[in-house]
Design a protein around this motif. Structure first.
Motif, short mmCIF file in Angstrom:
data_model
loop_
_atom_site.label_atom_id
_atom_site.label_comp_id
_atom_site.label_asym_id
_atom_site.label_seq_id
_atom_site.Cartn_x
_atom_site.Cartn_y
_atom_site.Cartn_z
N MET A 205 19.00 28.52 17.70
CA MET A 205 19.19 28.37 19.21
C MET A 205 19.61 27.23 19.39
O MET A 205 19.10 26.29 19.92
CB MET A 205 17.81 28.78 19.91
CG MET A 205 17.30 30.33 19.77
SD MET A 205 18.40 31.48 20.10
CE MET A 205 18.79 31.10 21.76
N MET A 206 21.06 27.16 18.94
CA MET A 206 21.54 25.49 19.19
C MET A 206 22.86 25.66 19.72
O MET A 206 23.68 24.65 19.51
CB MET A 206 21.69 24.82 17.76
CG MET A 206 20.52 24.54 17.14
SD MET A 206 20.71 23.70 15.52
CE MET A 206 18.93 23.55 14.94
N SER A 263 15.63 17.74 19.24
CA SER A 263 16.71 16.75 19.42
C SER A 263 16.22 15.48 19.65
O SER A 263 15.92 15.34 20.83
CB SER A 263 17.73 17.13 20.29
OG SER A 263 18.32 18.60 20.21
N PRO A 338 26.35 13.95 12.33
CA PRO A 338 27.50 12.89 12.56
C PRO A 338 27.86 13.43 14.07
O PRO A 338 28.23 14.75 14.36
CB PRO A 338 28.72 13.44 11.52
CG PRO A 338 27.87 14.04 10.37
CD PRO A 338 26.61 14.92 11.16
N CYS A 383 29.09 21.24 16.61
CA CYS A 383 27.96 20.88 17.81
C CYS A 383 28.43 20.14 18.81
O CYS A 383 29.16 19.29 18.85
CB CYS A 383 26.94 20.06 17.19
SG CYS A 383 25.85 20.60 15.87
N1 SAH Z 1 19.72 22.25 24.21
C1 SAH Z 1 19.36 22.35 22.76
C2 SAH Z 1 19.95 23.01 22.03
C3 SAH Z 1 21.61 23.05 21.95
S1 SAH Z 1 22.24 21.42 21.41
C4 SAH Z 1 18.97 21.00 22.28
O1 SAH Z 1 19.50 20.07 22.96
O2 SAH Z 1 18.21 20.92 21.33
C5 SAH Z 1 22.10 21.83 19.57
C6 SAH Z 1 22.35 20.29 18.89
O3 SAH Z 1 23.69 19.76 19.22
C7 SAH Z 1 21.32 19.24 19.61
O4 SAH Z 1 20.46 18.45 18.79
C8 SAH Z 1 22.27 18.15 20.34
O5 SAH Z 1 21.62 17.17 20.65
C9 SAH Z 1 23.51 18.24 19.47
N2 SAH Z 1 24.77 17.75 20.14
C10 SAH Z 1 24.99 18.08 21.16
N3 SAH Z 1 26.27 17.37 21.40
C11 SAH Z 1 26.58 16.91 20.14
C12 SAH Z 1 27.70 16.11 19.74
N4 SAH Z 1 28.89 15.92 20.49
N5 SAH Z 1 27.82 16.00 18.50
C13 SAH Z 1 26.87 16.34 17.56
N6 SAH Z 1 25.78 16.86 17.98
C14 SAH Z 1 25.60 17.12 19.31
#
Ligand code: SAH
Ligand code: SF4
Length: 408
Positions: A205-206, A263, A338, A383
């Motif tokens: 769930m990411m 996170s 990264p 991500c």
């Molecule tokens: N809202 C939840 C799940 C979705 S985000 C959360 O924050 O855990 C999924 C992951 O991607 C999280 O660890 C988030 O911090 C990371 N993430 C978000 N933006 C990113 C980016 N620009 N580069 C790398 N990882 C990122």
């Protein structure tokens, strides 16, 4: 090279507000739990003593066989099948785009109809095939109420929570497209019982949104996904990622029982308050206490801590040391991500050398610390890239279209 297939279904009528009348009309059985399914059958006049058996038959058709039409449910009397078809649906949502990256990653763009007053929404789901597993990255919300400074989704306002049906449909459609339902009906020879020849063996769930701010719908969808008589994903292969909603973490352990990812991204409150602002509400000490007390935590069931590598922000050796000290005593894995840049973010990704040094240090301290390889960058599936970029492209496309219309 990436491939893009336009899957817009011309038969589906969508009005000017983006509302899809056809799919909004009948409640879908997918996403209902057993009690709701039973109540639906009761409404149709199924006698009380048959309810359990009928629910179990329909459950199998929906989640083991993956049928898309009531007419396929051939152990159910024709009369009941047509009553079901009249009042309910088992249809899939509209998939408006499927993209395939050069590395095999796939991304689907769904359109879900309006709920109540709002407009139809678009949601992205990403499939990442690897040698020994296939992971589906599922969204829980459209946009996000939180504003993590490095996350592109965080710059979008929350549009709405996804329903349990919409969360589950992301898995169902992925299984349709990858042929997983067909596999589950034939004899499988794979030795790993958990994977059993499946293309989608893992769920994270990411995707877009904070799953613990949509707890009830996420719980309902995940409990259906891990139900042993249906989709039967192993609960150890389902991971819920949160920015740190402490009360939701406790409930996840007690009520869902899937794996947890946090996170983390910073080891001091001062910096975490800035990067992950929910830290002001649930600071590190509370967050880590909730992790320590997470139901069923053991060396075989570790928490994953995600740590985005931001150049000159959180990537020093000193940070690595603090990270190890902070997690002492918690069965943990550390996942270094990264940073995936986006225009105007104000951050850069740490240099590769620095990421490796960071990883080596925490490795020496006994933590598995894989560096997450960015996947599907060519189709904007990495991500933090979900939806927002494609939304922008779509706006550009729309503008181009409008210009071409006005210039005629
Ligand atoms: N809202 C939840 C799940 C979705 S985000 C959360 O924050 O855990 C999924 C992951 O991607 C999280 O660890 C988030 O911090 C990371 N993430 C978000 N933006 C990113 C980016 N620009 N580069 C790398 N990882 C990122
Ligand atoms: Fe929301 Fe997660 Fe992005 Fe933070 S990282 S803004 S919680 S989606």
């Amino acid at each position: 090279m990436s491939v893009s297939i336009d899957l817009k279904n011309p038969a589906e009528s969508v009005d000017s507000a983006g509302r899809s009348a056809k799919s909004a009309a009948k409640p879908n059985l997918i996403g209902m739990d057993r009690d709701e399914l039973s109540a639906a059958l009761e409404q149709l006049g199924v006698p009380a003593k048959q309810l359990r058996m009928r629910v179990s038959q329909i459950w199998q058709w929906l989640y083991v066989r993956g049928v898309t039409d009531f007419s396929e449910m051939n152990n159910i009397a024709k009369g009941l099948r047509s009553d079901l078809a009249e009042r309910f649906s088992v249809k899939r949502p509209e998939v408006i785009e499927e993209q395939v990256s050069s590395d095999g990653t796939r991304k689907w763009l769904f359109r879900f109809p309006s709920r109540g007053e709002g407009k139809a929404v678009e949601v992205e789901t990403v499939y990442i095939p690897e040698e020994n597993r296939g992971t589906l990255c599922i969204s829980s919300q459209v946009g996000c109420t939180l504003n993590c400074t490095f996350c592109h989704t965080g710059t979008q306002k929350l549009v709405r929570n996804l329903t349990a049906e919409e969360i589950l449909m992301q898995l169902i459609v992925a299984r349709d497209r990858l042929g997983d339902f067909a596999v589950s009906t034939v004899q499988r020879s794979n030795q790993d019982k958990d994977i059993d020849g499946r293309k989608v063996s893992n769920i994270v769930m990411m995707g877009m949104g904070e799953p613990l701010y949509n707890f009830d719908n996420v719980k309902k969808a995940l409990l259906i996904a891990i139900d042993g008589d249906g989709l039967a994903l192993s609960r150890r292969r389902v991971t819920l990622s949160t920015s740190g909603v402490v009360p939701g973490i406790v409930r996840t352990g007690e009520e869902i029982g899937v794996m947890l990812a946090i996170s983390l991204h910073a080891t001091r409150d001062e910096l975490r308050d800035e990067l992950v602002p929910i830290n002001k509400k649930y600071p590190l000490r509370e967050l880590l206490d909730a992790c320590r007390n997470f139901e069923g935590l053991s060396n075989a069931r570790r928490i994953t801590f995600e740590y985005v590598m931001l150049k000159d922000v959180n990537d020093s050796l000193e940070d690595a040391k603090e990270l190890v000290a902070l997690l002492r005593g918690i069965p943990a894995k550390i996942n270094l991500i990264p940073f995936n840049p986006w225009p105007g973010s104000g951050y850069a990704c740490s240099d590769w050398e620095k990421i490796e040094k960071f990883a080596d240090f925490i490795n020496q301290c006994g933590y598995a610390s894989p560096i997450r390889k960015p996947r599907g960058r060519d189709i904007l599936a990495a991500c933090g890239q979900l939806k927002s970029e494609s939304e922008k492209l779509r706006i550009k496309e729309r503008l181009a279209l409008e210009n071409s219309v006005t210039s005629v």
